[in-house]
Motif scaffolding. Structure first.
Motif, PDB file in Angstrom:
ATOM      1  N   VAL A   1       0.846  -1.191   0.000  1.00  0.00           N
ATOM      2  CA  VAL A   1       0.000   0.000   0.000  1.00  0.00           C
ATOM      3  C   VAL A   1       0.881   1.241   0.000  1.00  0.00           C
ATOM      4  O   VAL A   1       1.694   1.426   0.917  1.00  0.00           O
ATOM      5  CB  VAL A   1      -0.906   0.025   1.259  1.00  0.00           C
TER       6      VAL A   1
ATOM      7  N   ARG B   1     -12.539   0.936  -3.892  1.00  0.00           N
ATOM      8  CA  ARG B   1     -12.093   2.314  -3.653  1.00  0.00           C
ATOM      9  C   ARG B   1     -10.573   2.431  -3.725  1.00  0.00           C
ATOM     10  O   ARG B   1      -9.930   3.076  -2.903  1.00  0.00           O
ATOM     11  CB  ARG B   1     -12.640   2.819  -2.314  1.00  0.00           C
ATOM     12  N   ALA B   2     -10.006   1.754  -4.725  1.00  0.00           N
ATOM     13  CA  ALA B   2      -8.545   1.716  -4.861  1.00  0.00           C
ATOM     14  C   ALA B   2      -8.166   1.559  -6.327  1.00  0.00           C
ATOM     15  O   ALA B   2      -8.997   1.233  -7.180  1.00  0.00           O
ATOM     16  CB  ALA B   2      -7.968   0.553  -4.059  1.00  0.00           C
TER      17      ALA B   2
ATOM     18  N   SER C   1      -4.799   4.014  -2.701  1.00  0.00           N
ATOM     19  CA  SER C   1      -6.195   4.243  -2.328  1.00  0.00           C
ATOM     20  C   SER C   1      -6.805   5.374  -3.149  1.00  0.00           C
ATOM     21  O   SER C   1      -6.132   6.337  -3.503  1.00  0.00           O
ATOM     22  CB  SER C   1      -6.270   4.592  -0.839  1.00  0.00           C
TER      23      SER C   1
ATOM     24  N   THR D   1      -9.399   6.863  -1.796  1.00  0.00           N
ATOM     25  CA  THR D   1      -9.924   7.688  -0.708  1.00  0.00           C
ATOM     26  C   THR D   1      -8.860   8.701  -0.299  1.00  0.00           C
ATOM     27  O   THR D   1      -7.687   8.560  -0.655  1.00  0.00           O
ATOM     28  CB  THR D   1     -10.267   6.845   0.532  1.00  0.00           C
TER      29      THR D   1
ATOM     30  N   SER E   1      -7.905   5.887   4.442  1.00  0.00           N
ATOM     31  CA  SER E   1      -7.126   4.862   3.738  1.00  0.00           C
ATOM     32  C   SER E   1      -7.522   3.448   4.146  1.00  0.00           C
ATOM     33  O   SER E   1      -7.515   2.527   3.323  1.00  0.00           O
ATOM     34  CB  SER E   1      -5.632   5.050   4.006  1.00  0.00           C
TER      35      SER E   1
ATOM     36  N   ALA F   1     -10.221   1.422   2.059  1.00  0.00           N
ATOM     37  CA  ALA F   1      -9.758   0.789   0.825  1.00  0.00           C
ATOM     38  C   ALA F   1      -8.825  -0.389   1.113  1.00  0.00           C
ATOM     39  O   ALA F   1      -8.914  -1.435   0.462  1.00  0.00           O
ATOM     40  CB  ALA F   1      -9.062   1.819  -0.060  1.00  0.00           C
ATOM     41  N   VAL F   2      -7.921  -0.228   2.083  1.00  0.00           N
ATOM     42  CA  VAL F   2      -6.987  -1.311   2.414  1.00  0.00           C
ATOM     43  C   VAL F   2      -7.759  -2.553   2.851  1.00  0.00           C
ATOM     44  O   VAL F   2      -7.466  -3.670   2.403  1.00  0.00           O
ATOM     45  CB  VAL F   2      -5.992  -0.865   3.509  1.00  0.00           C
TER      46      VAL F   2
END
Length: 200
Positions: free
Chosen positions: A8, A47-48, A75, A77, A82, A85-86
């Motif tokens: 990430v 969302r990523a 991400s 977002t 964050s 999305a993670v």
């Protein structure tokens, strides 16, 4: 089949934030994508933006029996969210927190310094705080990329949202490359060896 990895790169979305201190993690994921010859594509429901590759002894993007599956992620977002999305990407790809590597800016380290670690608190970093909340643990790996402390009485939030100076940019480019090397090393040789090589 071995457990896949999730890398990430923390940052804020959109061109306004490109090249800011807070986006140094996202810059590292961009560098890993470049090395792998992959492009991030939108995973809207998650969302990523993600890309899939492999990392092994021969490097990133080189197929081999020893290569590990890796999902690279930015991400979509803002930093403070964050973790949403993670969590979505980790759940979708069946990745455990101990196989999540978060690359982020660190004001407690000078520019040019880096620390690799497993677990810990969020140290006031809202991206890490969100990830801890949504994964329900802090036991994920971190690549802490130094951006230095704000000068004088400048607010830390304003400082990290500022752009690197032209004087800093050559050092930033080197640091991003080293952080990408560190991510590859964590996946291919393990955290301890990577710490011995890259912690500064």
């Amino acid at each position: 089949m071995s457990q896949p990895w999730l890398v990430v790169g923390l940052g804020n979305p959109g061109p306004t934030y490109d090249g800011t201190r807070h986006n140094v993690g996202a810059m590292v994921v961009d560098e890993l994508c470049r090395r792998a010859g992959e492009k991030l594509s939108s995973a809207r429901a998650q969302r990523a933006e993600t890309a899939r590759t492999r990392i092994g002894p021969a490097g990133i993007g080189v197929p081999s029996a020893q290569a590990e599956q890796v999902v690279l992620m930015r991400s979509r977002t803002y930093m403070n969210d964050s973790g949403i999305a993670v969590r979505k990407v980790a759940d979708f790809a069946h990745i455990r927190p101990d196989h999540v590597i978060v690359v982020h800016d660190e004001i407690d380290l000078d520019l040019g310094r880096m620390r690799l670690k497993l677990g810990g608190g969020d140290n006031g970093h809202n991206g890490l705080k969100s990830i801890r909340a949504h994964l329900r643990t802090g036991d994920f790996l971190r690549v802490r990329v130094g951006v230095g402390r704000p000068p004088g009485r400048q607010d830390a939030a304003d400082y990290v949202l500022g752009h690197f100076s032209s004087r800093e940019k050559p050092q930033v480019e080197l640091q991003v490359a080293l952080a990408a090397d560190a991510v590859e090393a964590i996946v291919s040789t393990g955290l301890e060896q990577a710490q011995n090589r890259f912690n500064s």
